[in-house]
Design an enzyme around this catalytic site. Structure first.
Site, mmCIF file in Angstrom:
data_model
loop_
_atom_site.group_PDB
_atom_site.id
_atom_site.type_symbol
_atom_site.label_atom_id
_atom_site.label_comp_id
_atom_site.label_asym_id
_atom_site.label_seq_id
_atom_site.Cartn_x
_atom_site.Cartn_y
_atom_site.Cartn_z
ATOM 1 N N CYS A 92 0.809 -1.228 0.000
ATOM 2 C CA CYS A 92 0.000 0.000 0.000
ATOM 3 C C CYS A 92 0.838 1.272 0.000
ATOM 4 O O CYS A 92 0.298 2.360 -0.225
ATOM 5 C CB CYS A 92 -0.952 0.015 1.200
ATOM 6 S SG CYS A 92 -2.185 -1.290 1.143
ATOM 7 N N HIS A 329 -9.311 2.863 -2.662
ATOM 8 C CA HIS A 329 -7.937 2.463 -2.365
ATOM 9 C C HIS A 329 -7.386 1.555 -3.467
ATOM 10 O O HIS A 329 -7.487 0.338 -3.383
ATOM 11 C CB HIS A 329 -7.945 1.739 -1.015
ATOM 12 C CG HIS A 329 -6.597 1.385 -0.471
ATOM 13 N ND1 HIS A 329 -5.416 1.862 -0.984
ATOM 14 C CD2 HIS A 329 -6.251 0.570 0.564
ATOM 15 C CE1 HIS A 329 -4.402 1.372 -0.283
ATOM 16 N NE2 HIS A 329 -4.891 0.576 0.651
#
Length: 377
Positions: A92, A329
């Site tokens: 991430c 995301h």
């Protein structure tokens, strides 16, 4: 003292974030990345860098398809066969790590401009398998180490820190409310590169009344689908040049950055020590920072980071236009999206020279990444 080799971000663009399986689901990684690469480079040239010759394209990506998506995207963007590409995987934090790599190369003395960012097509990511058994999450730690699924890790973190359902719901609702205001008032317009008919982030919406009605994801737990970000498709790109090449273009000077390790059992907290390490390197205090972008994978995770940094959860500096809980995301792109957001909040908005911002992300497996930037004009 500012050096001629200090890296400066002079352009930053992103796609709208499309929820997995929706508007951007038919686009491969290079079809997401190439348009933002082109748009960012056009912006940089319009700002005074007409003669920019790109040395490298560095993109974060987590889930494939392999084959070096950064190089494929560079070719798709028409940059020429002489422009190489490098793909970075810090999960991430990949998009932010890619920008750090570009900045580090320039600061080390290679004064050629670079394009850096991230891209993720969760919708077209290939199915992966070991011994014929398909899996979605790769191991983030070796055998014998804690390696929780990210949703379970967020639930564990909420329990560990005593972050209750009410706080999580309120945090998610605040993120959506800020994003709705920003979208409706045109705040995102200058940073977006519309694709496939999508002109805005499609996950924005949740109200507190809706969020409070959602069931818990685990029996007796506090996490819900509404306090977990939606997995998305999208890309973001920046143009990074040495200070000597930025001319009169306003931008974000990269003051400091940090990548740290943390407890793999509680991977959501990694952004906190990374921010503290970057602040220490920059020689500034958190109180000096005007704008903060922390990738909101889960409300519990975001709150745990803010608590460790001593930041109140409704601080207007934090994700002022909504964060990943509202926007979505796209794993490998999200860290770069946070820099695009800082560019809009600080450079496009007219913040004075010297204004500071920080972008950060927690990373699966127990890591964190952060960058401190400063407005130059």
């Amino acid at each position: 003292m500012v050096s001629h080799a200090d890296p400066v971000i002079i352009a930053a663009r992103r796609t709208p974030i499309g929820t997995r399986g929706r508007a951007l689901a038919g686009l491969r990684v290079e079809q997401l990345a190439a348009p933002v690469i082109t748009a960012a480079l056009d912006d940089a040239r319009a700002a005074g860098g007409e003669t920019l010759v790109i040395a490298d394209v560095i993109l974060g990506n987590c889930m494939g398809p392999g084959g070096n998506p950064a190089r494929v995207s560079a070719l798709a963007a028409g940059l020429g066969v002489e422009v190489p590409g490098e793909t970075v995987d810090r999960q991430c934090g990949s998009g932010l790590a890619a920008i750090i790599d570009a900045a580090t190369a320039i600061r080390a003395g290679d004064l050629r401009p670079r394009i850096a960012g991230g891209v993720e097509s969760a919708s077209t990511a290939p199915v992966r398998s070991i011994d014929g058994i398909a899996y979605e999450k790769a191991p983030f730690a070796p055998a014998g180490w804690p390696d929780p699924d990210m949703v379970r890790a967020a639930e564990n973190l909420a329990a560990h820190d005593g972050i209750d359902r009410e706080r999580q719901d309120a945090h998610a609702a605040r993120s959506h409310a800020r994003a709705r205001i920003a979208r409706d008032s045109g705040v995102f317009a200058a940073e977006l590169v519309p694709l496939a008919g999508l002109g805005a982030d499609d996950a924005i919406g949740g109200t507190e009344r809706v969020l409070t009605r959602l069931p818990a994801l685990f029996p007796g737990g506090s996490l819900t689908a509404g306090t977990s970000t939606r997995i998305g498709d999208g890309a973001a790109a920046t143009v990074v040049v040495p200070r000597a090449r930025s001319g009169s273009a306003p931008g974000l000077l990269v003051r400091a950055h940090a990548v740290v390790g943390s407890d793999p059992a509680l991977p959501g907290i990694g952004a906190a020590p990374a921010v503290l390490a970057a602040l220490n390197t920059a020689g500034v205090e958190l109180a000096d920072i005007a704008a903060i972008e922390i990738v909101e994978a889960f409300a519990a995770q975001s709150l745990a980071v803010l608590d460790r940094l001593g930041i109140v959860e409704d601080d207007p500096r934090v994700c002022a236009d909504g964060g990943a809980l509202a926007l979505g995301h796209p794993w490998g792109a999200s860290g770069a999206v946070s820099i695009v957001r800082l560019f809009s909040r600080l450079v496009r908005s007219g913040a004075p020279a010297g204004t500071l911002g920080v972008a950060a992300a927690s990373i699966g497996g127990g890591m964190g990444v952060a960058m401190i930037v400063e407005v130059i004009r």
